[in-house]
Design an enzyme around this catalytic site. Sequence first.
Site, PDB file in Angstrom:
ATOM      1  N   CYS A 151      33.426   9.012  17.658  1.00  0.00           N
ATOM      2  CA  CYS A 151      32.132   9.589  17.249  1.00  0.00           C
ATOM      3  C   CYS A 151      31.108   8.514  16.898  1.00  0.00           C
ATOM      4  CB  CYS A 151      32.347  10.531  16.068  1.00  0.00           C
ATOM      5  SG  CYS A 151      30.835  11.342  15.505  1.00  0.00           S
ATOM      6  N   LEU A 166      27.403  45.131  11.540  1.00  0.00           N
ATOM      7  CA  LEU A 166      27.324  43.881  12.306  1.00  0.00           C
ATOM      8  C   LEU A 166      25.892  43.501  12.659  1.00  0.00           C
ATOM      9  CD1 LEU A 166      30.356  44.432  14.713  1.00  0.00           C
ATOM     10  CD2 LEU A 166      30.134  42.571  13.055  1.00  0.00           C
ATOM     11  N   GLY A 167      24.999  44.485  12.648  1.00  0.00           N
ATOM     12  CA  GLY A 167      23.607  44.198  12.968  1.00  0.00           C
ATOM     13  C   GLY A 167      23.393  43.907  14.448  1.00  0.00           C
ATOM     14  N   ASP A 208      28.448  26.607  22.682  1.00  0.00           N
ATOM     15  CA  ASP A 208      27.780  27.363  21.621  1.00  0.00           C
ATOM     16  C   ASP A 208      27.213  26.391  20.586  1.00  0.00           C
ATOM     17  OD1 ASP A 208      30.011  26.442  20.265  1.00  0.00           O
ATOM     18  OD2 ASP A 208      30.573  28.400  19.455  1.00  0.00           O
ATOM     19  N   GLN A 260      25.916  35.767  15.698  1.00  0.00           N
ATOM     20  CA  GLN A 260      25.187  36.091  14.469  1.00  0.00           C
ATOM     21  C   GLN A 260      26.096  36.527  13.327  1.00  0.00           C
ATOM     22  OE1 GLN A 260      21.965  35.466  14.660  1.00  0.00           O
ATOM     23  NE2 GLN A 260      21.890  35.266  16.862  1.00  0.00           N
ATOM     24  N   TYR A 276      26.931  30.803  27.463  1.00  0.00           N
ATOM     25  CA  TYR A 276      28.077  30.501  26.608  1.00  0.00           C
ATOM     26  C   TYR A 276      29.165  31.565  26.713  1.00  0.00           C
ATOM     27  CZ  TYR A 276      31.121  30.861  22.657  1.00  0.00           C
ATOM     28  OH  TYR A 276      32.252  31.032  21.899  1.00  0.00           O
ATOM     29  N   CYS A 293      34.423  14.506   7.950  1.00  0.00           N
ATOM     30  CA  CYS A 293      34.724  13.445   8.915  1.00  0.00           C
ATOM     31  C   CYS A 293      36.110  12.833   8.711  1.00  0.00           C
ATOM     32  CB  CYS A 293      33.659  12.358   8.856  1.00  0.00           C
ATOM     33  SG  CYS A 293      32.010  12.936   9.347  1.00  0.00           S
ATOM     34  N   GLU A 338      33.767  37.703  21.249  1.00  0.00           N
ATOM     35  CA  GLU A 338      32.671  36.750  21.431  1.00  0.00           C
ATOM     36  C   GLU A 338      31.316  37.399  21.143  1.00  0.00           C
ATOM     37  OE1 GLU A 338      32.696  33.646  21.760  1.00  0.00           O
ATOM     38  OE2 GLU A 338      34.782  33.243  22.233  1.00  0.00           O
TER      39      GLU A 338
END
Length: 329
Positions: A204, A75-76, A133, A37, A115, A195, A32
Amino acid sequence: MFQYDLLSWYEKNARELEFRKNKDAYGIWISEIMAQQTRIEAMLAYYARFMKELPDIQSLSEVDDEKLNKLWQGLGYYSRARNLKKCAIICMEEYNGKLPSTKKELMKLPGIGNYTAGAIASIAFDEKVSAVDGNVIRVFSRLYNIDEDVTSQKVKKRIENLVDDSLVESRDISHYNQALMELGALICIPQNPRCEQCPIKKYCQAYKQDTQNRLPILKKKKERKIIQKTIYIYTYKNKIHIHKRSDKGLLAGLYEFDEDLINESNIINKVQIPSYTHIFSHVEWHMDAYMIEVKEEFDGFVHIETIEKEYAIPSAFAPFFKEVKGRLS
């Protein structure tokens, strides 16, 4: 029926991901944090490498900072890695070497927000809590046709309450929360949502009113600040000069090349190499670069092979390292 249709779809269409094969809280936590990002497909190789080297909380709590940064390279947002280690140390000291099992307790740990805490608590420990999220926000903004800025705290809270109201019983909560995330990742995507393939389209409101392509409403981001830089990569034989950045600020504690030009008397050759622009969330670095061969080495020169094995070179400087390495080989 909404819950049933979503769970039935997830059972048939969920991606086979390593961290979904069991309910190991540690693996779920690492996945997680890495997925923040970073697209899941892009982080899988990093996840496998990280778990091989640091398979549990104890090994993470004891890892050398340089090794941790090296494992995180690519990964930054390296503050995420630092917070992982801080969390691991706290877990060793206060939770008998384990992650706490409730969302409330998890949120007390550094780097674990609403989250992430919800994801760990629900997926690993079957606690009946939400994990909201960006994917879930997008799904519910369309499901309820929410024509307001979803980045505002008021609207975020409204969506979280709607998700809370939709939760299934604890025995199915792990799959339910993952199903919502998976739906947002695979079907209810940001642009041109699929969709016709959606298992919950009949519920929806956006689909019924044909507004799905303009939702969710997002506040316009501020323009990034542009900073011009000139980078000097000093070389001596098969060595490159690097130094450690400050422990605070952007790319804290990582390694970089120089921005100051040394005395001309120690320069043998100076060649401009391709420029590179690196984009952070709030700033852009527009960098020109020069490869400079020196007559005599000074403190900070490291063999290329050693850099590759032991030092974390941020993505901002990776193209320069690759270019210089190619020219020296």
